[in-house]
Structures are given as structure tokens and as C-alpha cells.
Design an enzyme around this catalytic site. Sequence first.
Site, PDB file in Angstrom:
ATOM      1  N   ARG A  16       7.122  80.035  42.585  1.00 33.65           N
ATOM      2  CA  ARG A  16       6.294  80.099  41.374  1.00 33.65           C
ATOM      3  C   ARG A  16       4.858  80.563  41.691  1.00 33.65           C
ATOM      4  O   ARG A  16       3.889  80.081  41.119  1.00 33.65           O
ATOM      5  CB  ARG A  16       6.280  78.747  40.653  1.00 33.65           C
ATOM      6  CG  ARG A  16       7.593  78.430  39.948  1.00 33.65           C
ATOM      7  CD  ARG A  16       7.532  77.095  39.235  1.00 33.65           C
ATOM      8  NE  ARG A  16       7.422  75.993  40.188  1.00 33.65           N
ATOM      9  CZ  ARG A  16       6.997  74.782  39.910  1.00 33.65           C
ATOM     10  NH1 ARG A  16       6.620  74.496  38.684  1.00 33.65           N
ATOM     11  NH2 ARG A  16       6.937  73.840  40.833  1.00 33.65           N
ATOM     12  N   GLU A  17       4.759  81.513  42.635  1.00 31.51           N
ATOM     13  CA  GLU A  17       3.437  81.984  43.037  1.00 31.51           C
ATOM     14  C   GLU A  17       2.629  82.504  41.849  1.00 31.51           C
ATOM     15  O   GLU A  17       1.423  82.283  41.753  1.00 31.51           O
ATOM     16  CB  GLU A  17       3.567  83.119  44.068  1.00 31.51           C
ATOM     17  CG  GLU A  17       4.142  82.691  45.411  1.00 31.51           C
ATOM     18  CD  GLU A  17       5.663  82.782  45.456  1.00 31.51           C
ATOM     19  OE1 GLU A  17       6.335  82.590  44.409  1.00 31.51           O
ATOM     20  OE2 GLU A  17       6.192  83.037  46.551  1.00 31.51           O
ATOM     21  N   HIS A 718       0.533  69.917  18.106  1.00 35.26           N
ATOM     22  CA  HIS A 718       0.145  70.872  19.147  1.00 35.26           C
ATOM     23  C   HIS A 718      -1.362  70.935  19.329  1.00 35.26           C
ATOM     24  O   HIS A 718      -1.842  71.551  20.266  1.00 35.26           O
ATOM     25  CB  HIS A 718       0.669  72.268  18.813  1.00 35.26           C
ATOM     26  CG  HIS A 718       2.165  72.338  18.807  1.00 35.26           C
ATOM     27  ND1 HIS A 718       2.902  72.112  17.668  1.00 35.26           N
ATOM     28  CD2 HIS A 718       3.055  72.563  19.794  1.00 35.26           C
ATOM     29  CE1 HIS A 718       4.188  72.222  17.972  1.00 35.26           C
ATOM     30  NE2 HIS A 718       4.307  72.488  19.247  1.00 35.26           N
TER      31      HIS A 718
END
Length: 778
Positions: A16-17, A718
Site C-alpha cells: 500500500r505504498e 459523514h
Amino acid sequence: MILSHTLGFPRIGAQRELKFALERHWRGELDAAALEAVGRELRQRHWALQRDAGLDFVTVGDFAYYDHVANHIQLLGCEPARFGFDGSEGELTRYFTLARGVAADIAGSAAGCGCAAAGPAHDGRPALEMTKWFDTNYHYLVPEFLPDTAFSLASSRLFDEVAEARALGHAVKAVVLGPLSFLWLGKEKATFDRLALLERLLPVYGQLLSRLKAAGAEWVQIDEPILGLDLPAAWRAAFEPAYIALAAARARLMLATYFSPLADNLNLACRLPVAALHVDAVRAPDELAALADWLPAHKELSVGIVDGRNIWRTDLDRALARLLPLAERRGGRLWLAPSCSLLHVPVSLAAEAGPRAPLDDELRGWLAFATEKLAEIDILKRVFNDGEDTVAEDLAASRRALAARRASPRVADPAVAARLAALPADADRRRSAFPLRQARQRERLGLPAFPTTTIGSFPQTAEIRAARAAFKRGELDSASYRERMAQEIAHAVRRQESLGLDVLVHGEAERNDMVEYFGEQLAGFAFTASGWVQSYGSRCVKPPLIYGDVSRPQPMTVEWTTYAQGLTARPMKGMLTGPITLLQWSFVRDDQPRADTALQIALAIRDEVADLERAGIAIIQIDEPAIREGLPLRHGDWRAYLAWATRAFRIAASPVADETQIHTHMCYAEFNDILPEIAALDADVITIETSRSDMELLAGFGDFRYPNEIGPGVYDIHSPQVPATAEMERLLEKAAAVIPAQNLWVNPDCGLKTRAWPETEAALRNMVEAAKRLRVRY
Ligand code: GLN
Ligand code: ZN
């Protein structure tokens, strides 16, 4: 000669670089040049992987810093004017503004409830809307169109990437989203028909194709996945003239379709003036014969033979059996590929090895992630090009793995099969019809009118997450961890009591994720160490794998729920995730129909429901936020899906007495086209997200005369903004105009786990007050 390629490769990186680089960039810890360096490094690594796997071309254009549709918005020069860019902002800055808005509270408003419904809210400049990419869990940014939207080639990023790959010595196939799919996936922001923009868009696509050719792309893959949908006549009719116009650019085009059968668009797809056609042979194997007949001999056929949507090893013998007659028919010329872009599967199994890996060797041996899928394609290709002998060992290993999976006692559980066979036909029916249940539940629960409740989760604070991380690392022992969770639950119960809520929840402190929590306790589920898949932007999910018959070895939630109930005299709502959501948010078995797996999960949840009832819990919620997103892409397939999906829910919900109240919750309320099926769930109460549509979405339930009780969300979870009492009162008045008041509940739109406590308490205090005001009037 058989060639091979991929429609796209995961962009996020094996570790997940890209995610971590993006988040550092957004926090101001990594400048744009350093971020670009990470992107370049990932592209180079992924192209090298493709070359080393023997692909004939690397694919350029699948990389994106957030989303490939957003890339096209910049490439085609149609960033919405409402963002008010003045030309001084850099391309990347504008890009992230489109994706994330310019809110002060970006981090706080990222959706984390699984209902990645929209970008961050902001007064004035909200991000582009986000929506699901076909039937996947990937979300794209929705292009916005106005009658005067203009297009131009406005970014050199794609051409630079082609040059980058060429400089590394790769043979390049560029990929772009086709003009019709691009328009289809966007949204009109005024009343007009966005198809009318095609005329203006096509010349820009013409320039795009010419420039890609000039930059050295030998092929251009032009994705038109909408050919797998039921298209209005005008859209279908637009394809042929559009592609005739594009042919003038003289680029070598491969038209790519995926995710569903071409069906009535098959002839059209074969007719378009392109050099090659890619089809999804996993989702539509039955169309291969017709394609071999209809696709003119001078065109190339690319067969998506390896499943790009799932993580199982391919049955290479079955694939070969499909490919051999095709190759023969096509004079020995075929392209082989995954069915779709590999964006939807994790990068590589390499990260799943080692003593601490959660997957054991046996399970790992059954799987193929993106990198392993490329290797499978190469084996298939070499069978044709070099002869079966050259890959005899690879084929044998693949056969062994498949045979082991088929024969493994971990897959088939005779007890599950026996139980399913003995399931009575009315297992999906409550004992009495709703009106009688409603009367009995009212008598038992004694709730006021407009009862107040929440959707399940309370803030997952930093302390909760830290405790769980420490527990997982082995730094916190189980007793201490449980003690922390117990305190957290007690704390949530006390706060709800003092807020005056009517139906309480325990708050889900002990749950990392609403699917993982259950998957970890169910037989037939497994987890990976690094099986990450991009969901949107920097956000990734790690779906569980369902590999075997599902059952519930022991109760999963009874202890925490009864503990919470013991702390209060008010009803404590049990909280479960439903069978369709557990199914939808996992990688599922490919050796039995999805419907069968759903049914097995339903039985496991049914047992939990029965146990909760036995433990004295009077209200049980079964969350099904994913039921709508499971809808097939073709309308013709909806009925069959909805029939088994709603039955699975009812099987989970039906073991209880009339007095026990079953709730369900779904994010969104865009149910107007499936209201009969939502009603057929026969939940006593459904809570849905409606506040952002200003209750408009509730009208459909009213028109339909939805028979059971409803809790339309009265505020948006949200955003950290505290909703005013008067505003919620107004929404409830609106709701009461379309739904009988005695059937209305009062609750937020969704769970509160992404919020902090101060705003949560303030919002709920106002919500309870709004309900009280309504009670006086009705
Ligand atoms: N019970 C879950 C929660 O409150 C529901 C989440 C969801 O609908 N996505 O977090
Ligand atoms: Zn929700």
C-alpha cells in the site's frame, strides 16, 4: 501466435505504498515531487512485473493518484467550473481538490461506515461525488456535465507515462476509458442530455488517440464496459458513428468490455471499426462461440479467461478446453488476458507467506492474486506457442492445487448440507403477519411514539483502536482487552441513557469492522495479511475469503449484548451483519453459486438471532447495507438475485417469536425500483439514509404504502456538524407527511463510528429533543 496482456494492474502497491504516500502528501509531510517519485517507482515495478510475466505489452494509463475516471476528467479538460480554479493551481493540486473538496475537515468527514457514499462535505465546494464502479467495491469520481461543458486535451500525464514506459524499453499498450462510457458514468448538473456532448468530445478523443500513437503506444485499449449494460437505444446507436469517427486517428484500437455479457450488444461490439475486441470470458463464457462467429477474421479477439474479480487459482484445463476451439476457429490467433483489470484483486501472494501469516499453506495454495494471475496467463499462452511439454510442471502443479482444494475436508461440511436439505419451506417466514407482530411488540416494548435509536456503532476512539492494536500485537492480554471493551460499552450505555434515547445499542467498540468481526468467528472464512484492494482514493479494504461451507461454531455477540443489556432497563438492540453484506464484502467461493453461500451464512446468522432472543434481547438489528449494491448489472437478472437475497435475509431473521422486533439497516434509500423486495424482507423496522436527500427519497416508500415501520435518517453522519433540532423536526414533519406517524422512528443516517463523542452527544441531544417536539403534535 497467441499474445497476452492485462487490462490493468493494481496501482496501490503490494505494501500500500501509494496509500501511505498520498496520506503523507495530504498531511503536508511529502511534497508533490516526492509523491510523483513514489508513483513513478510503482509504475516501473508493475511494468517490470508484467514484462517478466511474459506479457507482450505493458499497460500504461491504469495508474492514478486517486482514480482513473478522475484522470480522464483532467485529461479531457472538463474539470467543473464550480471549483473556480484560476489557472494558478498546479495539476496535482487541482486533482486532489476535485477528489477531496476543499473542506477544512477533510479527515473528519471521510466516510468510514462502509457506505462510501460521497466525498467530503464542504460549504461551497464539495468534492466530486463518488459512486460504485459497476458492480465492484471500487468507487470512482463522477464527472459533472453542463450543456456548455467543453473538452480539450488538457494534461500530458498519460503521454508522459507512455514515454516513461518506452524509455524503459517496454512495448506499450495504452488504456483509456472510451468516450461513451466516460459520458455514461458522468452526471448532468442541469436538465439536458449528456449524450449531446459526444459530438464535442469525439474530436478530443481523436487527438488523444493520435497523440498516443505518436508517443509510441502500439495499441490503445479503449474501455467501453457499458456495452455490458442494458443501454437506451440512443446510446447504442451512438457507438457506431462514434467509432467510425475515431478510426480516422489510425491508432490500433482494442475495444474492451467486461463485467457482464454483451448480450444484445454483441453484434454491435463485433461491428465497430476497431482492430481488436476484448471480452469477459469468466462472466460470459457462453458468448465465446457467438463471438468467434461474428467477429470478422481480420480482428483480434482478446479472451478474458482468468478471473479478475476473484482470488482463486484458475482451472487451467477448463480454460484450455474453452480456448482450444476458439484458437482453431480464429486461425491460431488469440490474445489472452484477465477478464477485467486486476485492480479488483490484491497484488501478490508473496506477502501471505511466513510463520505469522494468517493464511495457512493449504489455503494459500488455492489462491492467485494479480501477480500469480499473470503467471497463469503465461502458462496458457505457452501451451499454445511452445507446446504443452514446456509447461508440463506448471500445469501439473496447478492441477494438484485444484484437486487438493476439491478434495479438502475443509471445504465441504456435511452437517451444513444436511441442515440445508432439511430446511422447512417456511423457514423464511415469521410466525404471524406484521400487524399482529406490531401489536405484540408494542405491548412488550412500551416505546413512545417516534422512538429514538441509533444505527449501532459509537465513536471508535483512538484509545479503542490502540487497545485493539496492542491486543493483536500480543502486548495487551485478553483479559485486559476485554476489560477495556467492557468499560467502553458501559460508557456508551450511560451516555445513551442520559441523552434519553429509547432503544440503546452497545456501540460496537469490540468490532474492528462489521464484516471482519463476524468472518473471524465463522467457519468457512479466512483472512489475509495484505490482501488489500483499493476502494477509493487512498482507502483500501481487505475482504475476507469464503473458502468453505459456512457455519457458526459458537455464539458471536451474545456475551457483549447481554452484558450491555444488564447495564440498563431500556431495550438493548442486538447488532448483526446480514448474510448479503457478509457475502458482498468478501471474496466468495467460485465452486458453488453465490446464492448457496448466502443461504449458509443466513443459517449461521439465524442461529445468532435465536440465541440473542433466548438471552432476553427484544430487538435485533440485521444490517444489510450491501443488498442494493449486489444487484446484477443487467435488469433481466435482478429478479433472481432479489429472490435469493431477500430469502436469505428472511431466513436469518425468522426464527423469533412475534414479540421480538427485527430491525434492518441500509445505507442510501435509493430503493424506488426495488421497493416490493425491500418490503418482502419483512423487517419490523428499517432504518435508512435519507437526510442528504432532504427526505425526498422517502416519498417512494409512501407512494408504495410501505407496510412496516421506518426510521428515515434525520442527520448526516459523514460530517461533524451538529444538526439543529429545528432542522431535524422539519425533516420529521416531511417524513410524517408521507409515512403514517405511528410507523416512524427517529435515528441518524448511519453508524457513528467515524465521529467523535462531543459532536455525537450534541447531535443526539438535539435529535431526542426533535422527537419530543413531534410527540406533542402527533
Ligand atoms: N451497525 C453498523 C454501524 O453502525 C452499520 C454500518 C453500515 O450501515 N455501514 O456502524
Ligand atoms: Zn449505514
